[in-house]
Design a protein around this motif. Structure first.
Motif, mmCIF file in Angstrom:
data_model
loop_
_atom_site.group_PDB
_atom_site.id
_atom_site.type_symbol
_atom_site.label_atom_id
_atom_site.label_comp_id
_atom_site.label_asym_id
_atom_site.label_seq_id
_atom_site.Cartn_x
_atom_site.Cartn_y
_atom_site.Cartn_z
ATOM 1 N N LEU A 1 0.863 -1.178 0.000
ATOM 2 C CA LEU A 1 0.000 0.000 0.000
ATOM 3 C C LEU A 1 0.899 1.228 0.000
ATOM 4 O O LEU A 1 1.986 1.221 0.579
ATOM 5 C CB LEU A 1 -0.966 -0.014 1.183
ATOM 6 C CG LEU A 1 -0.408 -0.128 2.604
ATOM 7 C CD1 LEU A 1 -0.021 1.239 3.167
ATOM 8 C CD2 LEU A 1 -1.429 -0.796 3.517
ATOM 9 N N CYS B 1 -6.622 -1.240 -5.471
ATOM 10 C CA CYS B 1 -7.818 -0.455 -5.123
ATOM 11 C C CYS B 1 -7.399 0.874 -4.507
ATOM 12 O O CYS B 1 -6.256 1.053 -4.067
ATOM 13 C CB CYS B 1 -8.670 -1.212 -4.110
ATOM 14 S SG CYS B 1 -9.045 -2.911 -4.552
ATOM 15 N N SER B 2 -8.341 1.785 -4.441
ATOM 16 C CA SER B 2 -8.140 3.024 -3.692
ATOM 17 C C SER B 2 -8.853 2.875 -2.352
ATOM 18 O O SER B 2 -9.978 2.371 -2.297
ATOM 19 C CB SER B 2 -8.675 4.214 -4.477
ATOM 20 O OG SER B 2 -10.060 4.069 -4.718
ATOM 21 N N HIS B 3 -8.183 3.292 -1.299
ATOM 22 C CA HIS B 3 -8.773 3.203 0.040
ATOM 23 C C HIS B 3 -8.246 4.365 0.862
ATOM 24 O O HIS B 3 -7.032 4.483 1.079
ATOM 25 C CB HIS B 3 -8.401 1.876 0.692
ATOM 26 C CG HIS B 3 -9.004 1.683 2.053
ATOM 27 N ND1 HIS B 3 -10.360 1.503 2.263
ATOM 28 C CD2 HIS B 3 -8.422 1.655 3.293
ATOM 29 C CE1 HIS B 3 -10.592 1.354 3.546
ATOM 30 N NE2 HIS B 3 -9.436 1.450 4.202
ATOM 31 N N GLN B 4 -9.151 5.231 1.300
ATOM 32 C CA GLN B 4 -8.766 6.463 1.990
ATOM 33 C C GLN B 4 -7.796 7.225 1.069
ATOM 34 O O GLN B 4 -8.134 7.535 -0.050
ATOM 35 C CB GLN B 4 -8.182 6.129 3.362
ATOM 36 C CG GLN B 4 -9.180 5.436 4.281
ATOM 37 C CD GLN B 4 -8.597 5.010 5.610
ATOM 38 O OE1 GLN B 4 -7.509 5.421 6.018
ATOM 39 N NE2 GLN B 4 -9.326 4.153 6.311
ATOM 40 N N TYR C 1 -4.841 6.026 0.051
ATOM 41 C CA TYR C 1 -3.843 5.031 -0.337
ATOM 42 C C TYR C 1 -4.272 4.245 -1.578
ATOM 43 O O TYR C 1 -5.468 4.052 -1.830
ATOM 44 C CB TYR C 1 -3.632 4.027 0.798
ATOM 45 C CG TYR C 1 -2.960 4.588 2.021
ATOM 46 C CD1 TYR C 1 -1.587 4.421 2.228
ATOM 47 C CD2 TYR C 1 -3.694 5.276 2.994
ATOM 48 C CE1 TYR C 1 -0.972 4.929 3.360
ATOM 49 C CE2 TYR C 1 -3.086 5.790 4.121
ATOM 50 C CZ TYR C 1 -1.720 5.610 4.293
ATOM 51 O OH TYR C 1 -1.113 6.116 5.418
ATOM 52 N N VAL D 1 -3.941 0.426 -2.676
ATOM 53 C CA VAL D 1 -3.786 -0.760 -1.843
ATOM 54 C C VAL D 1 -4.032 -2.024 -2.660
ATOM 55 O O VAL D 1 -4.952 -2.071 -3.490
ATOM 56 C CB VAL D 1 -4.797 -0.749 -0.660
ATOM 57 C CG1 VAL D 1 -4.496 -1.877 0.318
ATOM 58 C CG2 VAL D 1 -4.793 0.592 0.042
ATOM 59 N N GLU E 1 -5.621 -5.405 -3.368
ATOM 60 C CA GLU E 1 -6.958 -5.892 -3.027
ATOM 61 C C GLU E 1 -6.922 -6.931 -1.910
ATOM 62 O O GLU E 1 -7.785 -6.937 -1.023
ATOM 63 C CB GLU E 1 -7.597 -6.496 -4.282
ATOM 64 C CG GLU E 1 -9.026 -6.923 -4.134
ATOM 65 C CD GLU E 1 -9.584 -7.486 -5.438
ATOM 66 O OE1 GLU E 1 -9.455 -8.700 -5.662
ATOM 67 O OE2 GLU E 1 -10.126 -6.701 -6.233
ATOM 68 N N LEU F 1 -7.100 -5.582 1.694
ATOM 69 C CA LEU F 1 -8.435 -5.169 2.136
ATOM 70 C C LEU F 1 -9.331 -6.380 2.378
ATOM 71 O O LEU F 1 -10.081 -6.420 3.362
ATOM 72 C CB LEU F 1 -9.069 -4.250 1.098
ATOM 73 C CG LEU F 1 -8.353 -2.911 0.855
ATOM 74 C CD1 LEU F 1 -9.041 -2.136 -0.258
ATOM 75 C CD2 LEU F 1 -8.298 -2.078 2.131
ATOM 76 N N ASN G 1 -8.673 -7.845 5.656
ATOM 77 C CA ASN G 1 -8.775 -6.878 6.763
ATOM 78 C C ASN G 1 -7.423 -6.606 7.429
ATOM 79 O O ASN G 1 -7.320 -6.532 8.660
ATOM 80 C CB ASN G 1 -9.772 -7.389 7.821
ATOM 81 C CG ASN G 1 -11.178 -7.497 7.275
ATOM 82 O OD1 ASN G 1 -11.659 -6.594 6.592
ATOM 83 N ND2 ASN G 1 -11.848 -8.607 7.565
ATOM 84 N N PHE H 1 -5.380 -3.940 6.458
ATOM 85 C CA PHE H 1 -4.933 -2.577 6.135
ATOM 86 C C PHE H 1 -4.331 -1.888 7.359
ATOM 87 O O PHE H 1 -3.189 -1.404 7.319
ATOM 88 C CB PHE H 1 -6.093 -1.762 5.575
ATOM 89 C CG PHE H 1 -5.736 -0.339 5.243
ATOM 90 C CD1 PHE H 1 -5.057 -0.039 4.076
ATOM 91 C CD2 PHE H 1 -6.082 0.696 6.106
ATOM 92 C CE1 PHE H 1 -4.725 1.281 3.765
ATOM 93 C CE2 PHE H 1 -5.754 2.008 5.807
ATOM 94 C CZ PHE H 1 -5.079 2.305 4.632
#
Length: 238
Positions: free
Chosen positions: A17, A57-60, A62, A64, A66, A69, A72, A74
């Motif tokens: 990430l 993926c995009s997360h917040q 970041y 990341v 896949e 995520l 769980n 992260f």
């Protein structure tokens, strides 16, 4: 695929990430053409098909992988990465990580590969390479040694004795210490130890430690608290 997309994919593969600020920082350090934070944020807000196709993926704030995520992990990975520096290879080396299957083949990897070819595959480099790549992946994700040895058994590989098992374990451990892993921001465990932990270790003094004792007189009260004189109490016991 444009170059910023390549950087996002390569950095996500190398670090697991990566924060939007880090993407911009590394890109601008390695290229004459400069990007802004808004350029990177556009990929977070509207992820391209190229990213989705390679499971990023995009997360917040970041980019990341896949799998992080889905499992769980992260927050856990962020915690493990906390305050560790980033390994940043030169541009040509970095962009090799656009290929998700790419990894740096260290001396330790080649040592294990040579051993497998010689002792189990009689020079069949392709079969040896398959299991060596699997073992690299196991080490990369921190799987235990029993799981790694089971991978040999699953391929009908028989160890001739305990000495050979120990030789393989040693080679695997050396490989594991020289793999670039997500939680170290691309550094190997050995590099983290050598660069950032070992210098803080205190060396032993040249002379052995000694403890000074005050001499107790024979007629002094015994230090054990019995009320007797030392000569009538613990002196004889010592």
């Amino acid at each position: 695929m444009n170059q910023l997309t390549e950087y996002i994919i390569a950095l996500s593969n190398l670090y697991g990430l990566v924060h939007k600020d880090k993407v911009m920082d590394i890109f601008n350090r390695q290229n004459e053409y400069q990007i802004t934070l808004s350029d990177v944020e556009e990929f977070l807000d509207n992820p391209l098909k190229e990213l989705k196709n390679v499971f990023i993926c995009s997360h917040q704030d970041y980019f990341v992988h896949e799998a992080i995520l889905e499992n769980n992990e992260f927050e856990l990975l962020l915690k493990k990465k906390d305050d560790k520096p980033y390994y940043v290879p030169v541009k040509d080396e970095l962009l090799k990580y656009v290929d998700e299957s790419y990894f740096e083949k260290s001396k330790e990897y080649n040592n294990l590969l040579s051993y497998l070819q010689k002792n189990f595959f009689k020079g069949d480099e392709e079969k040896a390479e398959w299991i060596c790549e699997d073992i690299h992946g196991f080490c990369e994700f921190g799987l235990d040694m029993q799981t790694i040895l089971d991978a040999f058994i699953g391929r009908n590989i028989t160890f001739k004795d305990m000495n050979q098992i120990n030789e393989v374990i040693q080679l695997v451990m050396e490989l594991s210490n020289n793999i670039r892993i997500w939680e170290n921001n691309g550094y190997t465990p050995k590099e983290i130890f050598e660069k950032f932990e070992k210098p803080n270790l205190k060396s032993l003094p040249d002379k052995p430690f000694s403890v000074k004792k005050n001499k107790i007189g024979r007629n002094d009260p015994c230090p054990c608290g019995s009320g007797k004189k030392y000569k009538k109490c613990c002196l004889g016991k010592e």
